[in-house]
Scaffold this active site. Structure first.
Site, PDB file in Angstrom:
ATOM      1  N   ASP A 123      46.268  64.390  58.662  1.00 44.80           N
ATOM      2  CA  ASP A 123      45.945  65.113  57.465  1.00 44.80           C
ATOM      3  C   ASP A 123      46.870  64.754  56.286  1.00 44.80           C
ATOM      4  O   ASP A 123      48.148  65.237  56.332  1.00 44.80           O
ATOM      5  CB  ASP A 123      45.733  66.490  57.701  1.00 44.80           C
ATOM      6  N   ASP A 161      31.501  71.608  58.613  1.00 46.00           N
ATOM      7  CA  ASP A 161      32.546  72.425  58.879  1.00 46.00           C
ATOM      8  C   ASP A 161      31.751  73.606  58.673  1.00 46.00           C
ATOM      9  O   ASP A 161      31.078  73.863  57.791  1.00 46.00           O
ATOM     10  CB  ASP A 161      33.682  72.291  57.760  1.00 46.00           C
TER      11      ASP A 161
END
Length: 245
Positions: free
Chosen positions: A12, A134
């Site tokens: 990330d 998500d």
């Protein structure tokens, strides 16, 4: 699809560094490295057969922010499948990433706001498109998880069943980065109802999560792990060998 899911390390990217967030909060980050390319090398050395990159700044800003470092990683591993999400809102962005050497591009927010964009992308870049879903309590969240919608994750997945999507990355926000275990039931349910292979994400803590997901190799294509491998509660190589058995 292989019956053995892949363990997929997450890298990330935030402000050029390799970080992990808790529940998607940009202000709640842990910096693990200021050299993402070296971090990619570490996971490849440990046996990773695919990488998962996230442009966190891009997810919040709506435009790619880490193209140069992403290109550096792709250049270092030209034969390794790499998937990336965060800030993918235009066909031009997808094209640029594929030209940079990425294999799969993940469309998240745009998939919710403009489903036809996914269909068009699948037509234009066949075999390269993944949808990122998500969810919090089964409901889809967008814009770097800042907004929870009234769309069910399973309903969104069904919309893309015939679009040509390669797979779905399903992240349970409530568990992401919290080391609380994978939401196996919701993940498998999404794969079964949506009819598209799912890459599980969010909450992977240790081998017990890998053991719980292994029986679903028919619909679970991969397992993304971040904090667990960074903090050492899960060994990437051991987990992949277990799945391969």
């Amino acid at each position: 699809m292989s019956a053995a899911p892949l363990i997929i390390p997450a890298i990330d990217l935030k402000d050029g560094k390799c970080v992990r967030l808790k529940q998607g909060r940009m202000e709640d980050d842990t910096v693990f490295s200021d050299d993402p390319v070296a971090m990619a090398a570490r996971w490849v050395d440990e046996g990773a057969r695919r990488l998962h990159l996230v442009d966190l700044n891009g997810a919040f800003d709506g435009v790619p922010v880490h193209k140069s470092v992403v290109s550096d990683i792709a250049r270092a591993y030209p034969n390794l499948p790499i998937q990336l999400g965060g800030g993918v809102r235009t066909m031009q962005t997808i094209e640029q990433y594929i030209e940079a050497g990425l294999t799969y591009i993940i469309i998240g927010t745009k998939a919710v706001e403009e489903p036809s964009f996914v269909t068009e992308a699948c037509r234009e870049f066949a075999g390269h498109i993944i949808v990122g879903i998500d969810a919090k309590d089964g409901m889809v969240a967008t814009h770097g998880w800042a907004n929870v919608t009234d769309t069910k994750a399973t309903e969104l997945a069904k919309r893309f069943a015939d679009a040509g999507v390669s797979s779905i990355v399903y992240t349970d926000i409530a568990r992401d980065g919290m080391m609380q275990g994978v939401n196996v039931e919701q993940t498998v349910n999404l794969a079964r109802e949506g009819g598209i292979p799912v890459i599980a994400s969010g909450g992977v803590t240790d081998m017990s999560d890998i053991e719980l997901l292994k029986p679903y190799g028919d619909c679970i294509e991969g397992i993304i792990t971040g904090r667990a491998i960074y903090e050492g509660s899960l060994d990437l190589g051991t987990a992949q060998r277990y799945l391969d058995r």
